[in-house]
Write an enzyme that holds these catalytic residues in place. Structure first.
Site, PDB file in Angstrom:
ATOM      1  N   SER A  44       0.812  -1.219   0.000  1.00  0.00           N
ATOM      2  CA  SER A  44       0.000   0.000   0.000  1.00  0.00           C
ATOM      3  C   SER A  44       0.846   1.269   0.000  1.00  0.00           C
ATOM      4  O   SER A  44       0.300   2.369   0.097  1.00  0.00           O
ATOM      5  CB  SER A  44      -0.904   0.005   1.238  1.00  0.00           C
ATOM      6  OG  SER A  44      -1.748  -1.107   1.218  1.00  0.00           O
ATOM      7  N   THR A  46       3.860   1.281   2.027  1.00  0.00           N
ATOM      8  CA  THR A  46       4.483   1.255   3.357  1.00  0.00           C
ATOM      9  C   THR A  46       5.918   1.796   3.323  1.00  0.00           C
ATOM     10  O   THR A  46       6.293   2.640   4.145  1.00  0.00           O
ATOM     11  CB  THR A  46       4.529  -0.201   3.875  1.00  0.00           C
ATOM     12  OG1 THR A  46       3.367  -0.889   3.442  1.00  0.00           O
ATOM     13  CG2 THR A  46       4.684  -0.262   5.371  1.00  0.00           C
ATOM     14  N   HIS A  98       1.944  -4.744   9.510  1.00  0.00           N
ATOM     15  CA  HIS A  98       0.852  -5.064   8.578  1.00  0.00           C
ATOM     16  C   HIS A  98      -0.278  -5.760   9.341  1.00  0.00           C
ATOM     17  O   HIS A  98      -1.209  -6.279   8.720  1.00  0.00           O
ATOM     18  CB  HIS A  98       1.340  -6.015   7.485  1.00  0.00           C
ATOM     19  CG  HIS A  98       2.208  -5.393   6.436  1.00  0.00           C
ATOM     20  ND1 HIS A  98       2.006  -4.129   5.941  1.00  0.00           N
ATOM     21  CD2 HIS A  98       3.278  -5.890   5.752  1.00  0.00           C
ATOM     22  CE1 HIS A  98       2.917  -3.879   5.016  1.00  0.00           C
ATOM     23  NE2 HIS A  98       3.701  -4.915   4.891  1.00  0.00           N
ATOM     24  N   SER A 128       0.163  -5.120  -7.439  1.00  0.00           N
ATOM     25  CA  SER A 128       1.516  -4.986  -6.906  1.00  0.00           C
ATOM     26  C   SER A 128       1.951  -6.271  -6.190  1.00  0.00           C
ATOM     27  O   SER A 128       3.073  -6.753  -6.360  1.00  0.00           O
ATOM     28  CB  SER A 128       1.549  -3.786  -5.951  1.00  0.00           C
ATOM     29  OG  SER A 128       2.823  -3.614  -5.409  1.00  0.00           O
ATOM     30  N   TYR A 183      -2.345   6.398  -0.526  1.00  0.00           N
ATOM     31  CA  TYR A 183      -1.233   6.363  -1.490  1.00  0.00           C
ATOM     32  C   TYR A 183      -1.518   7.350  -2.622  1.00  0.00           C
ATOM     33  O   TYR A 183      -0.640   8.101  -3.051  1.00  0.00           O
ATOM     34  CB  TYR A 183      -1.121   4.927  -2.028  1.00  0.00           C
ATOM     35  CG  TYR A 183      -0.063   4.687  -3.079  1.00  0.00           C
ATOM     36  CD1 TYR A 183       1.214   4.251  -2.727  1.00  0.00           C
ATOM     37  CD2 TYR A 183      -0.338   4.853  -4.437  1.00  0.00           C
ATOM     38  CE1 TYR A 183       2.183   4.003  -3.689  1.00  0.00           C
ATOM     39  CE2 TYR A 183       0.624   4.610  -5.403  1.00  0.00           C
ATOM     40  CZ  TYR A 183       1.872   4.192  -5.030  1.00  0.00           C
ATOM     41  OH  TYR A 183       2.831   3.940  -5.995  1.00  0.00           O
ATOM     42  N   SER A 217      12.592  11.042  -0.986  1.00  0.00           N
ATOM     43  CA  SER A 217      11.637   9.923  -0.913  1.00  0.00           C
ATOM     44  C   SER A 217      10.897   9.757  -2.246  1.00  0.00           C
ATOM     45  O   SER A 217       9.877   9.079  -2.304  1.00  0.00           O
ATOM     46  CB  SER A 217      10.638  10.126   0.238  1.00  0.00           C
ATOM     47  OG  SER A 217       9.902  11.321   0.046  1.00  0.00           O
ATOM     48  N   ARG A 247       8.555  -1.239  -7.892  1.00  0.00           N
ATOM     49  CA  ARG A 247       8.277  -1.757  -9.239  1.00  0.00           C
ATOM     50  C   ARG A 247       7.976  -0.598 -10.179  1.00  0.00           C
ATOM     51  O   ARG A 247       8.848  -0.101 -10.861  1.00  0.00           O
ATOM     52  CB  ARG A 247       7.121  -2.763  -9.148  1.00  0.00           C
ATOM     53  CG  ARG A 247       6.875  -3.597 -10.385  1.00  0.00           C
ATOM     54  CD  ARG A 247       5.690  -4.519 -10.161  1.00  0.00           C
ATOM     55  NE  ARG A 247       4.476  -3.767  -9.834  1.00  0.00           N
ATOM     56  CZ  ARG A 247       3.537  -3.393 -10.706  1.00  0.00           C
ATOM     57  NH1 ARG A 247       3.659  -3.742 -11.958  1.00  0.00           N
ATOM     58  NH2 ARG A 247       2.468  -2.716 -10.323  1.00  0.00           N
ATOM     59  N   LYS A 248       6.717  -0.110 -10.191  1.00  0.00           N
ATOM     60  CA  LYS A 248       6.357   0.992 -11.090  1.00  0.00           C
ATOM     61  C   LYS A 248       6.083   2.288 -10.332  1.00  0.00           C
ATOM     62  O   LYS A 248       6.307   3.371 -10.844  1.00  0.00           O
ATOM     63  CB  LYS A 248       5.101   0.627 -11.881  1.00  0.00           C
ATOM     64  CG  LYS A 248       5.338  -0.334 -13.026  1.00  0.00           C
ATOM     65  CD  LYS A 248       4.118  -0.350 -13.932  1.00  0.00           C
ATOM     66  CE  LYS A 248       4.342  -1.221 -15.135  1.00  0.00           C
ATOM     67  NZ  LYS A 248       3.120  -1.336 -15.950  1.00  0.00           N
ATOM     68  N   GLY A 249       5.507   2.145  -9.131  1.00  0.00           N
ATOM     69  CA  GLY A 249       5.238   3.337  -8.328  1.00  0.00           C
ATOM     70  C   GLY A 249       4.192   4.255  -8.926  1.00  0.00           C
ATOM     71  O   GLY A 249       4.301   5.477  -8.813  1.00  0.00           O
TER      72      GLY A 249
HETATM   73  P1  A3P Z   1       4.084  -1.072  -7.349  1.00  0.00           P
HETATM   74  O1  A3P Z   1       4.351  -2.535  -7.247  1.00  0.00           O
HETATM   75  O2  A3P Z   1       2.712  -0.790  -7.890  1.00  0.00           O
HETATM   76  O3  A3P Z   1       5.134  -0.333  -8.084  1.00  0.00           O
HETATM   77  P2  A3P Z   1       4.747  -1.479   0.126  1.00  0.00           P
HETATM   78  O4  A3P Z   1       5.873  -0.602   0.484  1.00  0.00           O
HETATM   79  O5  A3P Z   1       3.562  -1.333   1.038  1.00  0.00           O
HETATM   80  O6  A3P Z   1       5.178  -2.897  -0.028  1.00  0.00           O
HETATM   81  O7  A3P Z   1       4.190  -0.979  -1.281  1.00  0.00           O
HETATM   82  C1  A3P Z   1       4.957  -1.175  -2.439  1.00  0.00           C
HETATM   83  C2  A3P Z   1       4.409  -0.328  -3.557  1.00  0.00           C
HETATM   84  O8  A3P Z   1       4.704   1.050  -3.286  1.00  0.00           O
HETATM   85  C3  A3P Z   1       5.056  -0.679  -4.889  1.00  0.00           C
HETATM   86  O9  A3P Z   1       4.057  -0.459  -5.891  1.00  0.00           O
HETATM   87  C4  A3P Z   1       6.176   0.353  -4.945  1.00  0.00           C
HETATM   88  O10 A3P Z   1       6.689   0.572  -6.220  1.00  0.00           O
HETATM   89  C5  A3P Z   1       5.432   1.575  -4.397  1.00  0.00           C
HETATM   90  N1  A3P Z   1       6.360   2.631  -3.952  1.00  0.00           N
HETATM   91  C6  A3P Z   1       7.414   2.523  -3.123  1.00  0.00           C
HETATM   92  N2  A3P Z   1       8.047   3.687  -3.001  1.00  0.00           N
HETATM   93  C7  A3P Z   1       7.386   4.575  -3.777  1.00  0.00           C
HETATM   94  C8  A3P Z   1       7.564   5.961  -4.088  1.00  0.00           C
HETATM   95  N3  A3P Z   1       8.565   6.676  -3.579  1.00  0.00           N
HETATM   96  N4  A3P Z   1       6.677   6.545  -4.923  1.00  0.00           N
HETATM   97  C9  A3P Z   1       5.647   5.846  -5.448  1.00  0.00           C
HETATM   98  N5  A3P Z   1       5.428   4.530  -5.196  1.00  0.00           N
HETATM   99  C10 A3P Z   1       6.290   3.907  -4.374  1.00  0.00           C
END
Ligand code: A3P
Length: 285
Positions: A44, A46, A98, A128, A183, A217, A247-249
């Protein structure tokens, strides 16, 4: 491959959160009044929030996020690998979890600790998670997206139902010391969101310090930072995650995965499960 077990009706991962840890977290972990605890359903945002909080703590100075891994900066309450990190830390702690509300440390409910609960569109959460679990870390053989989506809607994944998790935690938003953040909100108004988090934490950052929080960040900064992308040589979970944590963010990648029929069925489920809440609460509706 790791295995999972049912605890109080919720699937838990036997590698990351063995039974003794989940019991310890709920029954014995002592939450302190000045703890700040970041809570979320997996995938989400995190880690994004850990980075933001780490930078806010140091007034935008990036040295902490550039030298200390995120799982040490903000250890998971229920995790086995990160148990040691919690013991070492004194004073005001940044913690992550979590856990659904019913499995959360009992001591929290009589404390003044602050909770930041981050929510992401569950369609993007599923997408994701699917990609993260495509790697070595899964509880059964690799499957197709439709099978995985089915597991998700049947609560057959670790940490259980997204709907129950969100419904359980969101009820606490009327209490003090609780910040609900999305998010999608972070993506739409990054600066405004960071200012809102600072206000919740009682931190007053100067404009150039906020600039540094935003810069350090960002998705690209985190993707390149070994302390934020789980690629340090001694990372205890590096061998488990073979797919990138970042991954894609973006928001909306679910549209590249859900069929029209899956999307309609999911919408119906969402409406049924979340019928008690105002739909306008969710920034994607
Ligand atoms: P995607 O797989 O859609 O790219 P968590 O930290 O709860 O495991 O969530 C991971 C998701 O947050 C991943 O999504 C990751 O790429 C995204 N994420 C992590 N850092 C980010 C950032 N700085 N900006 C946008 N998305 C981010």
């Amino acid at each position: 491959m790791t295995s999972k077990f049912l605890f109080e009706g919720i699937w838990m991962d036997s590698h990351f959160t063995p039974l003794e840890n989940v019991c310890f977290a709920r029954d014995e972990f002592l939450v302190k009044d000045d703890d700040v605890i970041l809570v979320s359903f997996p995938r989400s945002g995190t880690h994004w929030m850990i980075e933001i909080l780490s930078l806010i703590y140091y007034n935008g100075d990036p040295s902490w996020v550039q030298t200390v891994p995120n799982y040490v900066r903000s250890p998971w309450i229920e995790s086995k690998d990160f148990q040691e990190n919690k013991k070492k830390r004194d004073g005001s702690r940044l913690l992550t979890s979590h856990l659904p509300v019913q499995l959360f440390p009992k001591s929290y409910f009589t404390s003044n600790a602050k909770i930041i609960y981050i929510i992401r569109n569950p369609r993007d959460v599923v997408t994701s998670l699917y990609h993260l679990l495509k790697g070595g870390f899964r509880h059964k053989q690799p499957e197709q997206f439709d099978e995985f989506l089915n597991d998700c809607v049947q609560d057959n994944i670790v940490y259980g139902s997204w709907f129950d998790h969100v419904l359980g935690w969101i009820k606490r938003r009327e209490m003090g010391s609780f910040l609900l953040i999305f998010y999608e909100e972070l993506q739409k108004d990054f600066r405004g969101s960071v200012e809102k988090i600072c206000q919740f934490l009682g931190k007053k950052l100067k404009p150039h310090e906020i600039d540094s929080v935003l810069q350090n960040s960002s998705f690209s900064a985190m993707k390149e930072n070994k302390m934020s992308n789980y690629s340090t040589p001694d990372c205890p979970v590096a061998h488990v995650f073979t797919e990138p944590m970042l991954r894609k963010g973006i928001s909306g990648d679910w549209k590249n995965h859900f069929t029209v029929a899956q999307s309609e069925a999911f919408d119906k489920l969402f409406q049924e499960k979340m019928s008690g809440l105002d739909a306008a609460l969710f920034p994607w509706s």
